[in-house]
Design a protein around this motif. Structure first.
Motif, PDB file in Angstrom:
ATOM      1  N   TRP A 132       0.001  13.007   6.934  1.00  0.00           N
ATOM      2  CA  TRP A 132       1.513  12.817   6.354  1.00  0.00           C
ATOM      3  C   TRP A 132       0.940  12.205   5.448  1.00  0.00           C
ATOM      4  N   ARG A 133       0.357  12.055   4.800  1.00  0.00           N
ATOM      5  CA  ARG A 133       0.631  11.966   2.796  1.00  0.00           C
ATOM      6  C   ARG A 133       0.954  13.466   2.384  1.00  0.00           C
ATOM      7  N   ASN A 134      -0.073  14.646   3.261  1.00  0.00           N
ATOM      8  CA  ASN A 134       0.336  15.745   3.146  1.00  0.00           C
ATOM      9  C   ASN A 134       1.734  16.371   2.931  1.00  0.00           C
ATOM     10  N   LEU A 135       3.016  15.863   3.559  1.00  0.00           N
ATOM     11  CA  LEU A 135       4.312  15.947   3.777  1.00  0.00           C
ATOM     12  C   LEU A 135       4.794  15.556   2.192  1.00  0.00           C
ATOM     13  N   VAL A 136       4.151  14.583   1.736  1.00  0.00           N
ATOM     14  CA  VAL A 136       4.995  13.577   0.303  1.00  0.00           C
ATOM     15  C   VAL A 136       4.769  15.189  -0.356  1.00  0.00           C
ATOM     16  N   GLY A 137       6.225  14.774  -0.851  1.00  0.00           N
ATOM     17  CA  GLY A 137       6.191  15.535  -2.313  1.00  0.00           C
ATOM     18  C   GLY A 137       6.138  17.588  -1.780  1.00  0.00           C
ATOM     19  N   VAL A 138       5.873  17.393  -0.773  1.00  0.00           N
ATOM     20  CA  VAL A 138       6.041  19.213  -0.227  1.00  0.00           C
ATOM     21  C   VAL A 138       7.473  19.329   0.285  1.00  0.00           C
ATOM     22  N   SER A 139       7.946  18.568   2.165  1.00  0.00           N
ATOM     23  CA  SER A 139       8.919  18.717   2.601  1.00  0.00           C
ATOM     24  C   SER A 139       9.877  16.968   2.711  1.00  0.00           C
ATOM     25  N   THR A 141      10.233  12.546   1.194  1.00  0.00           N
ATOM     26  CA  THR A 141      10.309  11.564   0.794  1.00  0.00           C
ATOM     27  C   THR A 141       8.391  10.977   1.115  1.00  0.00           C
ATOM     28  N   VAL A 142       8.165   9.243   0.081  1.00  0.00           N
ATOM     29  CA  VAL A 142       7.417   9.214   0.728  1.00  0.00           C
ATOM     30  C   VAL A 142       7.658   8.360   1.817  1.00  0.00           C
ATOM     31  N   ASP A 143       8.588   7.417   1.664  1.00  0.00           N
ATOM     32  CA  ASP A 143       9.193   6.630   2.361  1.00  0.00           C
ATOM     33  C   ASP A 143       9.609   7.100   3.719  1.00  0.00           C
ATOM     34  N   GLU A 144      10.384   8.607   3.439  1.00  0.00           N
ATOM     35  CA  GLU A 144      10.380   9.281   4.885  1.00  0.00           C
ATOM     36  C   GLU A 144       8.873   9.553   5.252  1.00  0.00           C
ATOM     37  N   ALA A 145       7.985   9.616   4.907  1.00  0.00           N
ATOM     38  CA  ALA A 145       6.969  10.635   5.772  1.00  0.00           C
ATOM     39  C   ALA A 145       6.193   9.185   6.198  1.00  0.00           C
ATOM     40  N   ARG A 146       5.973   7.439   5.416  1.00  0.00           N
ATOM     41  CA  ARG A 146       5.529   6.787   5.329  1.00  0.00           C
ATOM     42  C   ARG A 146       6.139   6.224   7.220  1.00  0.00           C
ATOM     43  N   ALA A 147       7.810   6.170   7.111  1.00  0.00           N
ATOM     44  CA  ALA A 147       8.189   6.027   8.063  1.00  0.00           C
ATOM     45  C   ALA A 147       8.171   6.739   9.627  1.00  0.00           C
ATOM     46  N   MET A 148       8.070   8.137   9.350  1.00  0.00           N
ATOM     47  CA  MET A 148       7.426   8.818  10.668  1.00  0.00           C
ATOM     48  C   MET A 148       5.600   8.364  10.466  1.00  0.00           C
ATOM     49  N   ALA A 149       5.632   8.300   9.813  1.00  0.00           N
ATOM     50  CA  ALA A 149       4.099   7.789  10.236  1.00  0.00           C
ATOM     51  C   ALA A 149       3.679   6.287  10.736  1.00  0.00           C
ATOM     52  N   GLU A 150       4.277   5.313  10.475  1.00  0.00           N
ATOM     53  CA  GLU A 150       4.740   4.232  11.272  1.00  0.00           C
ATOM     54  C   GLU A 150       5.372   4.520  13.057  1.00  0.00           C
TER      55      GLU A 150
ATOM     56  N   GLN B  49      11.487  24.826  -4.369  1.00  0.00           N
ATOM     57  CA  GLN B  49      10.926  24.395  -4.561  1.00  0.00           C
ATOM     58  C   GLN B  49      11.439  22.733  -4.087  1.00  0.00           C
ATOM     59  N   TRP B  50      10.867  22.006  -3.480  1.00  0.00           N
ATOM     60  CA  TRP B  50      10.406  20.809  -3.688  1.00  0.00           C
ATOM     61  C   TRP B  50      11.375  19.789  -4.069  1.00  0.00           C
ATOM     62  N   LYS B  51      10.797  19.908  -5.495  1.00  0.00           N
ATOM     63  CA  LYS B  51      12.343  19.429  -6.982  1.00  0.00           C
ATOM     64  C   LYS B  51      13.411  19.681  -6.983  1.00  0.00           C
ATOM     65  N   ASP B  52      13.358  20.623  -6.415  1.00  0.00           N
ATOM     66  CA  ASP B  52      15.053  20.980  -6.552  1.00  0.00           C
ATOM     67  C   ASP B  52      15.783  20.198  -5.647  1.00  0.00           C
ATOM     68  N   ILE B  53      15.104  20.523  -4.558  1.00  0.00           N
ATOM     69  CA  ILE B  53      15.950  19.479  -3.078  1.00  0.00           C
ATOM     70  C   ILE B  53      15.335  18.328  -2.695  1.00  0.00           C
ATOM     71  N   ARG B  54      15.430  17.833  -3.729  1.00  0.00           N
ATOM     72  CA  ARG B  54      14.319  15.921  -3.575  1.00  0.00           C
ATOM     73  C   ARG B  54      15.731  15.176  -3.432  1.00  0.00           C
ATOM     74  N   TYR B  57      17.725  14.044  -0.714  1.00  0.00           N
ATOM     75  CA  TYR B  57      16.939  12.926   0.294  1.00  0.00           C
ATOM     76  C   TYR B  57      16.209  11.641  -0.105  1.00  0.00           C
ATOM     77  N   VAL B  58      16.173  11.371  -1.121  1.00  0.00           N
ATOM     78  CA  VAL B  58      16.161  10.345  -2.131  1.00  0.00           C
ATOM     79  C   VAL B  58      16.412   8.809  -1.722  1.00  0.00           C
ATOM     80  N   GLN B  59      16.665   8.066  -0.612  1.00  0.00           N
ATOM     81  CA  GLN B  59      17.863   7.307  -0.626  1.00  0.00           C
ATOM     82  C   GLN B  59      17.750   6.154  -1.639  1.00  0.00           C
ATOM     83  N   ASP B  60      18.773   5.686  -2.407  1.00  0.00           N
ATOM     84  CA  ASP B  60      18.799   4.917  -2.907  1.00  0.00           C
ATOM     85  C   ASP B  60      18.239   4.883  -4.221  1.00  0.00           C
TER      86      ASP B  60
END
Lengths: 330, 63
Positions: A132-139, A141-150, B49-54, B57-60
């Motif tokens: 799951w951590r591999n998705l972070v910063g690629v597709s 966010t941390v919160d989304e990946a953590r939520a999916m893992a949980e 890249q991810w930084k362009d679409i981030r 999806y970032v909440q709050d």
């Protein structure tokens, strides 16, 4: 050039010598009969009918033996009626967003592709090597990946009583497999094992193009091609008969960024995702490659310049010979 | 005073200055080269890249 250096007389002499040699061959033979007796024996051996017959027999026997062993004549190519069942239809080249030397992955596509994998492919295919951590910063966010893992339960333990227990997933956990083991996977798919998709883009000839073609290439079998019950026809699959049925249909998933979920769009996205899964270092690798090419070509040019600079005087020097002066004359 | 003499007197005459020049030039080149390639990369791959679409999806925005 050569003829200009030689006199015409030399040519005439050589010609007359050759003519005389051929004319008086018997006499020379007689003359050197004692010294050339061994070569005569060799010649008579080479010219004898027994030698010819035995060599012919040996050759024919060898070829017959080879043909008996291998079923075909040696050194002769064979023509086969080539059929796509030998290796499958070759996929065309597709213009992937990441196929150029300077092109990164399209990360929005990776994100959509993960959704397709999760909702469609993950029912049968594992993705062992992606956590799951591999998705972070690629597709994600941390919160989304953590939520999916949980959302997934993982076995952990042992606890204080020595028992294994289930807990919600963490970022460090790997993607859950649809089947506990290979036998279960085969039993659930009529004996065919759905391959792990972590490195599938690297593991197939044609890579991303092949997988895209495979996913979008399901057609009815052409006339004369028999497909067994439970198998499907796909011209891109070696052999033509594939256990996996067509899974991508228009509108199967609903993308959260509003992209129309056509079959080819989903196939492109999931292949981009799988390409990322197989080559997570892809973007950094290309960036490093740009730097390396710039630096090394600069160094190469410098080394060429240095070589010419250092060798210039040596290559261009002129060696003069001053003859000794005649001292006695003075 | 010609330019070459100025350069020689400024950078090459004293070894301490020379070594310091080499080190700081390497440092400056490393940073500028990396950031140059990075900016080319970002320009070339704009929007992919991810930084362009981030931001979508970032909440709050992590208060």
């Amino acid at each position: 050039m050569l003829s200009s250096r030689l006199s015409t007389g030399a040519f005439r002499k050589a010609g007359s010598m050759a003519a005389s040699r051929s004319t008086f061959l018997p006499s020379t033979k007689v003359r050197f009969a004692s010294s050339s007796s061994s070569s005569n024996a060799f010649e008579s051996f080479m010219n004898s009918r027994a030698t010819l017959a035995s060599v012919s027999l040996f050759t024919a026997g060898t070829i017959a033996w080879y043909t008996h062993l291998y079923g075909t004549l040696p050194f002769l190519g064979e023509v086969h009626a080539s059929h796509l069942s030998d290796e499958g239809l070759h996929p065309p080249k597709y213009p992937w967003p990441h196929s150029g030397y300077f092109d990164s992955f399209d990360h929005a596509s990776i994100r959509r592709g993960y959704q397709v994998y999760r909702e469609v492919c993950a029912a049968c295919h594992s993705l062992d090597r992606i956590a799951w951590r591999n998705l972070v910063g690629v597709s994600h966010t941390v919160d989304e990946a953590r939520a999916m893992a949980e959302e997934v339960e993982y076995q952990d333990g042992p606890n204080d009583e020595g028992e294994m227990f289930m807990r919600p997933g963490k970022l460090a956990d790997y993607m859950p497999a649809p089947y506990p083991n290979e036998e279960a996977a085969r039993a659930g798919n009529a004996g065919a094992l759905p391959p792990d998709l972590s490195l599938i883009v690297k593991a197939r000839h044609g890579g991303a193009d092949y997988i895209f073609s495979l996913l979008t290439g399901y057609i009815d079998p052409p006339a004369g091609v028999e497909i067994r019950e439970g198998m499907n026809y796909n011209p891109f699959f070696p052999g033509g008969a594939i256990s996996m049925a067509r899974v991508l249909f228009d509108g199967l998933v609903e993308y959260d960024d509003g992209t129309p979920a056509t079959t080819s769009q989903m196939a492109k996205d999931v292949v981009t995702f799988l390409n990322w899964a197989a080559e997570p270092e892809h973007d950094e690798r290309k960036k490093t490659g740009i730097k390396a090419v710039i630096l090394f070509s600069t160094l190469f040019a410098l080394s060429l310049y240095t070589k010419r600079f250092k060798w210039g005087p040596i290559k261009n020097r002129k060696i003069l010979y001053n003859p000794p002066t005649d001292k006695t004359g003075h | 005073m010609p330019l070459s003499t100025t350069i020689y007197n400024t950078f090459f005459k004293r070894n301490s200055i020379y070594v310091a020049t080499v080190f700081s030039a390497a440092f400056a080149f490393g940073i500028s080269f990396d950031s140059g390639v990075q900016s080319f990369w970002d320009k070339w791959n704009q929007g992919k890249q991810w930084k362009d679409i981030r931001h979508k999806y970032v909440q709050d925005a992590e208060e």
